[in-house]
Design a protein around this motif. Structure first.
Motif, PDB file in Angstrom:
ATOM      1  N   VAL A 129     122.583-109.289  -5.078  1.00 24.24           N
ATOM      2  CA  VAL A 129     121.886-108.087  -5.827  1.00 24.24           C
ATOM      3  C   VAL A 129     122.796-106.903  -5.257  1.00 24.24           C
ATOM      4  O   VAL A 129     123.065-105.979  -5.884  1.00 24.24           O
ATOM      5  CB  VAL A 129     120.451-108.098  -5.689  1.00 24.24           C
ATOM      6  N   ALA A 130     122.812-106.934  -3.944  1.00 27.42           N
ATOM      7  CA  ALA A 130     123.414-105.810  -3.163  1.00 27.42           C
ATOM      8  C   ALA A 130     124.751-105.830  -3.621  1.00 27.42           C
ATOM      9  O   ALA A 130     125.244-104.493  -3.919  1.00 27.42           O
ATOM     10  CB  ALA A 130     123.450-105.823  -1.717  1.00 27.42           C
ATOM     11  N   ALA A 131     125.568-106.725  -3.906  1.00 24.51           N
ATOM     12  CA  ALA A 131     127.081-106.686  -4.267  1.00 24.51           C
ATOM     13  C   ALA A 131     126.935-106.155  -5.671  1.00 24.51           C
ATOM     14  O   ALA A 131     128.004-105.306  -6.391  1.00 24.51           O
ATOM     15  CB  ALA A 131     127.619-108.125  -4.172  1.00 24.51           C
ATOM     16  N   LYS A 132     126.056-106.608  -6.583  1.00 27.81           N
ATOM     17  CA  LYS A 132     126.184-105.985  -7.642  1.00 27.81           C
ATOM     18  C   LYS A 132     125.702-104.372  -7.936  1.00 27.81           C
ATOM     19  O   LYS A 132     126.427-103.572  -8.753  1.00 27.81           O
ATOM     20  CB  LYS A 132     125.267-106.868  -8.833  1.00 27.81           C
ATOM     21  N   MET A 133     124.968-104.058  -7.013  1.00 27.29           N
ATOM     22  CA  MET A 133     124.389-102.691  -6.770  1.00 27.29           C
ATOM     23  C   MET A 133     125.910-101.983  -6.404  1.00 27.29           C
ATOM     24  O   MET A 133     125.991-100.695  -7.013  1.00 27.29           O
ATOM     25  CB  MET A 133     123.457-102.533  -6.110  1.00 27.29           C
ATOM     26  N   ALA A 134     126.535-102.520  -5.249  1.00 27.99           N
ATOM     27  CA  ALA A 134     127.494-101.751  -4.943  1.00 27.99           C
ATOM     28  C   ALA A 134     128.895-101.513  -6.052  1.00 27.99           C
ATOM     29  O   ALA A 134     129.504-100.575  -6.198  1.00 27.99           O
ATOM     30  CB  ALA A 134     128.230-102.345  -3.842  1.00 27.99           C
ATOM     31  N   GLU A 135     128.869-102.522  -6.864  1.00 26.19           N
ATOM     32  CA  GLU A 135     129.799-102.574  -7.835  1.00 26.19           C
ATOM     33  C   GLU A 135     129.337-101.482  -8.899  1.00 26.19           C
ATOM     34  O   GLU A 135     130.350-100.777  -9.395  1.00 26.19           O
ATOM     35  CB  GLU A 135     129.718-103.677  -8.536  1.00 26.19           C
ATOM     36  N   ALA A 136     128.125-101.458  -9.107  1.00 27.28           N
ATOM     37  CA  ALA A 136     127.606-100.501 -10.049  1.00 27.28           C
ATOM     38  C   ALA A 136     127.729 -98.973  -9.653  1.00 27.28           C
ATOM     39  O   ALA A 136     128.200 -98.093 -10.359  1.00 27.28           O
ATOM     40  CB  ALA A 136     126.204-100.842 -10.557  1.00 27.28           C
ATOM     41  N   PHE A 137     127.397 -98.764  -8.310  1.00 27.78           N
ATOM     42  CA  PHE A 137     127.703 -97.667  -7.725  1.00 27.78           C
ATOM     43  C   PHE A 137     129.106 -96.987  -7.920  1.00 27.78           C
ATOM     44  O   PHE A 137     129.519 -96.001  -8.005  1.00 27.78           O
ATOM     45  CB  PHE A 137     127.196 -97.490  -6.125  1.00 27.78           C
ATOM     46  N   GLN A 138     130.041 -97.815  -7.593  1.00 29.29           N
ATOM     47  CA  GLN A 138     131.470 -97.874  -7.770  1.00 29.29           C
ATOM     48  C   GLN A 138     131.766 -97.231  -8.993  1.00 29.29           C
ATOM     49  O   GLN A 138     132.589 -96.170  -9.115  1.00 29.29           O
ATOM     50  CB  GLN A 138     132.458 -98.905  -7.194  1.00 29.29           C
ATOM     51  N   GLY A 139     131.197 -97.581 -10.156  1.00 30.79           N
ATOM     52  CA  GLY A 139     131.487 -97.362 -11.355  1.00 30.79           C
ATOM     53  C   GLY A 139     130.967 -96.118 -11.549  1.00 30.79           C
ATOM     54  O   GLY A 139     131.639 -95.023 -12.330  1.00 30.79           O
ATOM     55  N   LEU A 166     120.780 -99.449   7.166  1.00 35.12           N
ATOM     56  CA  LEU A 166     121.677 -99.856   6.266  1.00 35.12           C
ATOM     57  C   LEU A 166     122.022-101.427   6.452  1.00 35.12           C
ATOM     58  O   LEU A 166     122.232-102.099   5.579  1.00 35.12           O
ATOM     59  CB  LEU A 166     122.959 -98.990   6.292  1.00 35.12           C
ATOM     60  N   SER A 167     121.877-101.883   7.683  1.00 36.98           N
ATOM     61  CA  SER A 167     122.462-103.277   8.181  1.00 36.98           C
ATOM     62  C   SER A 167     121.201-104.042   7.788  1.00 36.98           C
ATOM     63  O   SER A 167     121.146-105.477   7.888  1.00 36.98           O
ATOM     64  CB  SER A 167     122.678-103.333   9.599  1.00 36.98           C
ATOM     65  N   ARG A 201     112.710 -94.695   2.292  1.00 40.17           N
ATOM     66  CA  ARG A 201     113.662 -95.359   3.058  1.00 40.17           C
ATOM     67  C   ARG A 201     114.494 -96.163   1.943  1.00 40.17           C
ATOM     68  O   ARG A 201     115.933 -96.128   1.962  1.00 40.17           O
ATOM     69  CB  ARG A 201     112.970 -96.539   3.769  1.00 40.17           C
ATOM     70  N   THR A 202     113.956 -96.528   0.621  1.00 45.93           N
ATOM     71  CA  THR A 202     114.984 -97.141  -0.381  1.00 45.93           C
ATOM     72  C   THR A 202     115.721 -96.017  -0.888  1.00 45.93           C
ATOM     73  O   THR A 202     116.872 -96.286  -1.002  1.00 45.93           O
ATOM     74  CB  THR A 202     113.841 -97.727  -1.460  1.00 45.93           C
ATOM     75  N   GLU A 203     115.193 -94.916  -1.223  1.00 39.27           N
ATOM     76  CA  GLU A 203     116.359 -93.878  -1.496  1.00 39.27           C
ATOM     77  C   GLU A 203     117.533 -93.632  -0.460  1.00 39.27           C
ATOM     78  O   GLU A 203     118.379 -93.410  -0.806  1.00 39.27           O
ATOM     79  CB  GLU A 203     115.565 -92.693  -1.753  1.00 39.27           C
ATOM     80  N   LEU A 204     117.025 -93.861   0.554  1.00 38.22           N
ATOM     81  CA  LEU A 204     117.896 -93.739   1.776  1.00 38.22           C
ATOM     82  C   LEU A 204     119.128 -94.572   1.739  1.00 38.22           C
ATOM     83  O   LEU A 204     120.245 -94.365   1.928  1.00 38.22           O
ATOM     84  CB  LEU A 204     117.394 -93.367   3.307  1.00 38.22           C
ATOM     85  N   ILE A 205     118.595 -95.678   1.711  1.00 37.59           N
ATOM     86  CA  ILE A 205     119.427 -97.094   1.640  1.00 37.59           C
ATOM     87  C   ILE A 205     120.606 -96.816   0.448  1.00 37.59           C
ATOM     88  O   ILE A 205     121.678 -97.203   0.491  1.00 37.59           O
ATOM     89  CB  ILE A 205     118.907 -98.409   1.389  1.00 37.59           C
ATOM     90  N   LEU A 206     119.962 -96.394  -0.805  1.00 36.97           N
ATOM     91  CA  LEU A 206     120.782 -96.251  -1.820  1.00 36.97           C
ATOM     92  C   LEU A 206     121.758 -95.074  -1.719  1.00 36.97           C
ATOM     93  O   LEU A 206     122.979 -95.090  -2.169  1.00 36.97           O
ATOM     94  CB  LEU A 206     119.945 -95.868  -3.207  1.00 36.97           C
ATOM     95  N   TYR A 207     121.559 -93.966  -0.998  1.00 38.44           N
ATOM     96  CA  TYR A 207     122.339 -92.852  -0.625  1.00 38.44           C
ATOM     97  C   TYR A 207     123.207 -93.344   0.090  1.00 38.44           C
ATOM     98  O   TYR A 207     124.391 -92.795  -0.119  1.00 38.44           O
ATOM     99  CB  TYR A 207     121.288 -91.816  -0.243  1.00 38.44           C
ATOM    100  N   LEU A 208     123.060 -93.790   1.509  1.00 36.91           N
ATOM    101  CA  LEU A 208     123.886 -94.578   2.121  1.00 36.91           C
ATOM    102  C   LEU A 208     124.923 -95.529   1.393  1.00 36.91           C
ATOM    103  O   LEU A 208     126.201 -95.242   1.907  1.00 36.91           O
ATOM    104  CB  LEU A 208     123.249 -95.249   3.457  1.00 36.91           C
TER     105      LEU A 208
END
Length: 214
Positions: A129-139, A166-167, A201-208
């Motif tokens: 799921v994290a990988a897909k989120m990172a991919e979406a963020f890149q877009g 973040l880890s 914290r969730t918003e923080l993780i998304l931001y980072l």
């Protein structure tokens, strides 16, 4: 003992989760619900530590229910049960305060790890799921303006705390790594959120996650 409520409209899913969790002595199934509305009624009588929340449910889905739960019971941790192709729901759920996501086909060890992680104050995303989120963020980064990096506002210790978060580390684990109390870590988190103008914290993780580097 970690008190858990299962919210899913499919009986077979609820029964499967109960069977998996019953193998662990530290877990107590406090109740179950077949939709968000029934879940909120249940919470009027029994407040769990963690909710395993399905996304797609009739009457009130998991995204709307997550927001309602967090507004009324901020301390309850919510783990969304998702499938691999529900990206839009993932983002909405995180915005509404979900503490973690796991795929519905996760094994017993992954489910227990998710429950313990959020219970201890961590935020958990399944690697896929994290990988897909990172991919979406890149877009999104390509389509819109780059996220402003405000990390220079943080002290070295606050920045170190953010990296540990973040880890995937919980407050307890971060405290052990930094040789400080869990209460001190919570104070660091509060200051980080205030400086970066974030709500949780969730918003923080998304931001980072959207920054090129940290």
């Amino acid at each position: 003992m970690i008190n858990v409520v299962i919210a899913d409209d499919q009986v077979i899913v609820r029964e499967g989760l109960k069977m998996i969790l019953s193998l662990h002595e530290e877990i107590h199934i406090l109740g179950e619900a077949k939709n968000g509305r029934e879940l909120l009624q249940l919470l009027d009588h029994a407040v769990p530590d963690v909710i395993l929340m399905d996304i797609r449910m009739p009457e009130m889905d998991g995204i709307e229910a997550t927001l309602a739960v967090k507004q009324r019971y901020a301390a309850i941790k919510v783990i969304i049960l998702t499938t691999f192709n529900e990206d839009e729901y993932i983002f909405e759920g995180l915005k509404n305060g979900a503490d973690g996501y796991i795929l519905k086909d996760s094994g017993s060890r992954e489910i227990m790890n998710a429950i313990k992680t959020v219970w201890e104050g961590g935020v958990l995303l399944n690697p896929k799921v994290a990988a897909k989120m990172a991919e979406a963020f890149q877009g999104k980064r390509k389509e819109g303006p780059e996220t402003e990096n405000k990390l220079h506002l943080l002290t070295p210790r606050e920045l170190e705390t953010a990296r540990y978060l973040l880890s995937g580390k919980s407050n307890k684990a971060i405290g052990e790594a930094l040789f400080v109390t869990e209460g001190t870590v919570k104070n660091y988190m509060s200051r980080i959120l205030e400086k970066l103008e974030l709500g949780n914290r969730t918003e923080l993780i998304l931001y980072l996650s959207k920054l090129d580097r940290i």
